[in-house]
Write a protein that holds these residues in place. Sequence first.
Motif, PDB file in Angstrom:
ATOM      1  N   SER A   1       0.692  -1.346   0.008  1.00  0.00           N
ATOM      2  CA  SER A   1      -0.073   0.101  -0.006  1.00  0.00           C
ATOM      3  C   SER A   1       0.904   1.208   0.024  1.00  0.00           C
ATOM      4  N   PRO A   2       0.195   2.287  -0.329  1.00  0.00           N
ATOM      5  CA  PRO A   2       1.032   3.764  -0.249  1.00  0.00           C
ATOM      6  C   PRO A   2       1.638   3.804   1.055  1.00  0.00           C
ATOM      7  N   SER A   3       0.948   3.439   2.296  1.00  0.00           N
ATOM      8  CA  SER A   3       1.417   3.663   3.406  1.00  0.00           C
ATOM      9  C   SER A   3       2.470   2.556   4.120  1.00  0.00           C
ATOM     10  N   GLY A   4       2.852   1.710   3.315  1.00  0.00           N
ATOM     11  CA  GLY A   4       3.509   0.609   3.694  1.00  0.00           C
ATOM     12  C   GLY A   4       2.831  -0.628   4.580  1.00  0.00           C
ATOM     13  N   HIS A   5       1.559  -0.433   4.669  1.00  0.00           N
ATOM     14  CA  HIS A   5       0.959  -1.571   5.567  1.00  0.00           C
ATOM     15  C   HIS A   5       0.531  -2.739   4.921  1.00  0.00           C
ATOM     16  N   GLY A   6       0.723  -2.972   3.572  1.00  0.00           N
ATOM     17  CA  GLY A   6       0.635  -4.160   2.705  1.00  0.00           C
ATOM     18  C   GLY A   6      -0.751  -4.265   2.148  1.00  0.00           C
ATOM     19  N   VAL A   7      -1.475  -3.024   2.137  1.00  0.00           N
ATOM     20  CA  VAL A   7      -2.949  -3.193   1.486  1.00  0.00           C
ATOM     21  C   VAL A   7      -2.878  -2.961   0.187  1.00  0.00           C
TER      22      VAL A   7
ATOM     23  N   GLU B   1       0.846   7.814 -13.554  1.00  0.00           N
ATOM     24  CA  GLU B   1       2.281   7.856 -13.067  1.00  0.00           C
ATOM     25  C   GLU B   1       1.982   8.428 -11.523  1.00  0.00           C
ATOM     26  N   LEU B   2       1.046   9.030 -11.095  1.00  0.00           N
ATOM     27  CA  LEU B   2       0.855   9.454  -9.586  1.00  0.00           C
ATOM     28  C   LEU B   2       0.628   8.209  -8.678  1.00  0.00           C
ATOM     29  N   GLN B   3      -0.115   7.267  -9.421  1.00  0.00           N
ATOM     30  CA  GLN B   3      -0.412   6.095  -8.554  1.00  0.00           C
ATOM     31  C   GLN B   3       0.985   5.532  -8.364  1.00  0.00           C
ATOM     32  N   GLN B   4       1.607   5.241  -9.275  1.00  0.00           N
ATOM     33  CA  GLN B   4       3.114   4.508  -9.119  1.00  0.00           C
ATOM     34  C   GLN B   4       3.991   5.514  -8.016  1.00  0.00           C
ATOM     35  N   SER B   5       3.852   6.658  -8.396  1.00  0.00           N
ATOM     36  CA  SER B   5       4.754   7.435  -7.379  1.00  0.00           C
ATOM     37  C   SER B   5       4.198   7.094  -5.777  1.00  0.00           C
ATOM     38  N   LEU B   6       2.895   7.226  -5.706  1.00  0.00           N
ATOM     39  CA  LEU B   6       2.298   6.861  -4.373  1.00  0.00           C
ATOM     40  C   LEU B   6       2.807   5.601  -3.760  1.00  0.00           C
TER      41      LEU B   6
ATOM     42  N   PRO C   1      10.347   9.447  -1.446  1.00  0.00           N
ATOM     43  CA  PRO C   1       9.573  10.269  -0.564  1.00  0.00           C
ATOM     44  C   PRO C   1       9.818  11.768  -0.945  1.00  0.00           C
ATOM     45  N   PRO C   2       8.972  12.688  -0.643  1.00  0.00           N
ATOM     46  CA  PRO C   2       7.805  12.336   0.348  1.00  0.00           C
ATOM     47  C   PRO C   2       6.441  11.897  -0.361  1.00  0.00           C
ATOM     48  N   LEU C   3       6.273  11.932  -1.580  1.00  0.00           N
ATOM     49  CA  LEU C   3       5.286  11.500  -2.123  1.00  0.00           C
ATOM     50  C   LEU C   3       5.169   9.976  -2.005  1.00  0.00           C
ATOM     51  N   GLY C   4       6.352   9.341  -1.979  1.00  0.00           N
ATOM     52  CA  GLY C   4       6.225   7.686  -2.062  1.00  0.00           C
ATOM     53  C   GLY C   4       6.569   7.308  -0.512  1.00  0.00           C
ATOM     54  N   PRO C   5       6.576   6.272  -0.369  1.00  0.00           N
ATOM     55  CA  PRO C   5       6.842   5.488   1.106  1.00  0.00           C
ATOM     56  C   PRO C   5       8.278   5.991   1.548  1.00  0.00           C
ATOM     57  N   GLY C   6       8.214   6.030   3.016  1.00  0.00           N
ATOM     58  CA  GLY C   6       9.355   6.425   3.457  1.00  0.00           C
ATOM     59  C   GLY C   6       9.453   7.900   4.430  1.00  0.00           C
ATOM     60  N   ALA C   7       8.391   8.648   4.079  1.00  0.00           N
ATOM     61  CA  ALA C   7       8.316  10.013   4.658  1.00  0.00           C
ATOM     62  C   ALA C   7       7.500  10.079   5.627  1.00  0.00           C
TER      63      ALA C   7
ATOM     64  N   PRO D   1       4.072  11.133   7.552  1.00  0.00           N
ATOM     65  CA  PRO D   1       2.700  10.846   7.134  1.00  0.00           C
ATOM     66  C   PRO D   1       2.224  12.309   6.822  1.00  0.00           C
ATOM     67  N   LEU D   2       2.337  13.143   7.498  1.00  0.00           N
ATOM     68  CA  LEU D   2       2.210  14.690   7.413  1.00  0.00           C
ATOM     69  C   LEU D   2       2.780  15.181   5.951  1.00  0.00           C
ATOM     70  N   ASP D   3       4.225  15.099   5.670  1.00  0.00           N
ATOM     71  CA  ASP D   3       4.834  15.306   4.793  1.00  0.00           C
ATOM     72  C   ASP D   3       4.066  14.518   3.598  1.00  0.00           C
ATOM     73  N   ARG D   4       3.816  13.360   3.533  1.00  0.00           N
ATOM     74  CA  ARG D   4       3.275  12.466   2.385  1.00  0.00           C
ATOM     75  C   ARG D   4       1.922  13.049   2.104  1.00  0.00           C
ATOM     76  N   LEU D   5       1.098  13.409   3.090  1.00  0.00           N
ATOM     77  CA  LEU D   5      -0.006  13.949   2.885  1.00  0.00           C
ATOM     78  C   LEU D   5      -0.141  15.119   1.958  1.00  0.00           C
ATOM     79  N   ILE D   6       0.878  16.240   2.558  1.00  0.00           N
ATOM     80  CA  ILE D   6       1.001  17.426   1.721  1.00  0.00           C
ATOM     81  C   ILE D   6       1.338  17.330   0.335  1.00  0.00           C
ATOM     82  N   ALA D   7       2.542  16.262   0.258  1.00  0.00           N
ATOM     83  CA  ALA D   7       3.040  16.109  -1.272  1.00  0.00           C
ATOM     84  C   ALA D   7       1.961  15.479  -2.204  1.00  0.00           C
TER      85      ALA D   7
END
Length: 207
Positions: A3-9, A85-90, A95-101, A103-109
């Motif tokens: 998943s985008p948040s790294g939880h495996g969904v 492209e946006l989905q793949q980046s998520l 980061p910050p759009l992709g995993p590793g950042a 969560p606030l930075d990811r949401l803003i990105a």
Amino acid sequence: MSSPSGHGVGLPLLPDGACGERADAARNRQLLLAAAKSLIDDHGAAAVTMDAVARSAGVGKGTVFRRFGNRNGLMMALLDHSERELQQSLLSGPPPLGPGADPLDRLIAYGRARLKMTVAHLDILLEASSDDPDRLSHPVWAMSTRHVHHLLTELGYRGRLATAAVAIQAPLEAVAVRHQLDVVGLDAAEIADDWEQMIRVLAAGIG
């Protein structure tokens, strides 16, 4: 796929419009879409004409018409390409759009990336949304909403996620962006900054 948040969904990518094409046709399609995207980035969506795309890609105008039919077909294909492209980046981008950042930075990105895409494809999105009264159930928005859900959960938000996700994304929808641009008189950078300030205030109140 994670998943985008790294939880495996699992969040499957949207279907690729180039699937099933011959290799040379797929290459030509990517070349033309890249030329159209470059025109938008440099000069705005109004600069994307069939003539301009042909010149930028170094092909005859007939090639563009044969591939996409008309300007609307080209813009729809470019929108689909941008969404993938946006989905793949998520899912797996840096980061910050992709995993590793954070969560606030990811949401803003994510919000800034979504807004940039909405502005670039505003006319097509407005036309599409007017014909779709249940547009929030579209796979694109469903994917985006799941992404926002995960980030809000990581931030510790304890309210109703479905309501919060809609509220957070509402200013990024085409009809809201058009209103802010044409009626309120903001530019895209001001909309992005105002949206980010709203998200930071929300995040500060979580906990």
